[in-house]
Scaffold this active site. Structure first.
Site, PDB file in Angstrom:
ATOM      1  N   LYS A 206       0.815  -1.111  -0.071  1.00  0.00           N
ATOM      2  CA  LYS A 206      -0.091  -0.015  -0.094  1.00  0.00           C
ATOM      3  C   LYS A 206       1.507   0.733   0.099  1.00  0.00           C
ATOM      4  CE  LYS A 206      -3.699  -2.352   2.365  1.00  0.00           C
ATOM      5  NZ  LYS A 206      -4.346  -3.115   3.320  1.00  0.00           N
TER       6      LYS A 206
ATOM      7  N   GLN B   5      -5.417  -2.092   9.060  1.00  0.00           N
ATOM      8  CA  GLN B   5      -4.334  -2.993   8.810  1.00  0.00           C
ATOM      9  C   GLN B   5      -5.403  -3.708   9.663  1.00  0.00           C
ATOM     10  OE1 GLN B   5      -3.615  -3.706   5.911  1.00  0.00           O
ATOM     11  NE2 GLN B   5      -3.737  -5.815   6.157  1.00  0.00           N
TER      12      GLN B   5
ATOM     13  N   ASP C 137     -11.972   2.543   3.792  1.00  0.00           N
ATOM     14  CA  ASP C 137     -11.862   0.748   3.903  1.00  0.00           C
ATOM     15  C   ASP C 137     -13.164   0.591   3.458  1.00  0.00           C
ATOM     16  OD1 ASP C 137      -9.466  -1.247   3.415  1.00  0.00           O
ATOM     17  OD2 ASP C 137      -9.202  -0.678   5.490  1.00  0.00           O
TER      18      ASP C 137
END
Ligand code: GUN
Length: 299
Positions: free
Chosen positions: A55, A99, A122
């Protein structure tokens, strides 16, 4: 029967990153705006470390800022919430990603709820899930967003009235995927582990999305001839043919079996996987534009 078209997610994701790099350059030149993504990694799970490294690297590739926050596995929930709240307040951070999975002492729902919905790249916050379900502007979870881009590219946008079956009902993939297909006027079935006669249900699908996390579960008998098959599964399995102790990645779909029946199909790896991070970058650009009051680019 012929061979299905192989849907090249790796190439599509690279092209999307190219368009995002152009958009980021334009935002910098015209608005002095550099989209910034904060990634929070708790503990030292090896798979999570690989994801986070990718990422951060891809942010740099498209000219975006990334900030990485590594915290020990024994961090308290309070300290993690304080970190997130600090990121909510920073004007140079437009997207926040914590995460998953998180260690046992931390309630993931509490952490996701603490992220400012405007920065929730997200798309996991209940506000964004609710906006998606009610047809309002939202940040859409990255994996289903990536699947949708591949489906539209394959079918030319004409999805109205098609039968879509999503296998899997997770909040991260299955449910938002169903919402996106419904938004395109598909007739959507969400199937799962308790579904009766799953092969027969799947065989109705013009668009079949597999997101169950079980290697090679979807065989040829699940696939309607000519269907578009999207495989979200990324399962690591033993590969004794490659040598002792070796592994390989396989999808939820038995690609070799399904390809002669399908019309188009994503491989694993190289299908949906690369699209997820590209859509994360896209969400960060969209979030930055909305926060700055600038129209988001059409990428
Ligand atoms: N862990 C594995 N995939 C993801 C993802 O897309 N988002 C977050 N936050 N964690 C993950």
């Amino acid at each position: 029967m012929g061979e299905a078209k192989r849907i090249d997610g790796k190439a599509f994701a690279a092209a999307l990153r190219g368009r995002l790099a152009v958009a980021a350059g334009d935002l910098k030149d015209r608005h002095d705006l550099t989209p910034g993504l904060a990634v929070v990694l708790v503990g030292d799970d090896p798979a999570s470390q690989v994801y986070v490294r990718n990422k951060v690297a891809q942010c740099a590739e498209v000219g975006m800022e990334s900030l990485e926050y590594r915290r020990p596995a024994d961090i308290s929930q309070g300290d993690l919430l304080t970190l997130v709240e600090g990121l909510n307040d920073r004007r140079d951070v437009h997207g926040i990603l914590v995460q998953l999975p998180l260690p046992d002492q931390i309630d993931p729902a509490a952490v996701l709820a603490a992220i400012d919905p405007a920065k929730d790249v997200d798309g996991f916050h209940v506000i964004n899930a609710g906006r998606l379900a009610t047809g309002q502007d939202s940040l859409v979870p990255c994996t289903p967003a990536g699947c949708m881009l591949l489906i539209k590219d394959t079918l030319g946008g004409g999805l109205s009235g098609l039968d879509a079956v999503v296998v899997g009902r997770s909040n991260i993939v299955g449910k938002p995927m169903a919402q996106l297909l419904l938004r395109e006027n598909c007739t959507v079935t969400v199937a799962h582990s308790r579904t009766r006669d799953l092969p027969a249900v799947c065989r109705r699908a013009d668009i079949l999305v597999a997101a169950v996390g079980r290697p090679h579960m979807i065989g040829a008998d699940f696939v309607k001839p000519g269907a578009t098959v999207i495989d979200v599964g990324i399962n690591r399995v033993a590969a004794p043919d490659k040598g002792p102790g070796k592994t390989r990645l396989v999808g939820d779909v038995d690609y070799a079996a399904a390809r002669p029946v399908a019309g188009a199909i994503t491989p694993v790896p190289g299908g949906v996987g690369p699209m997820t991070i590209a859509c994360l970058l896209r969400n960060t650009v969209i979030a930055a534009c909305r926060q700055a009051g600038v129209a988001p680019p059409d990428v």
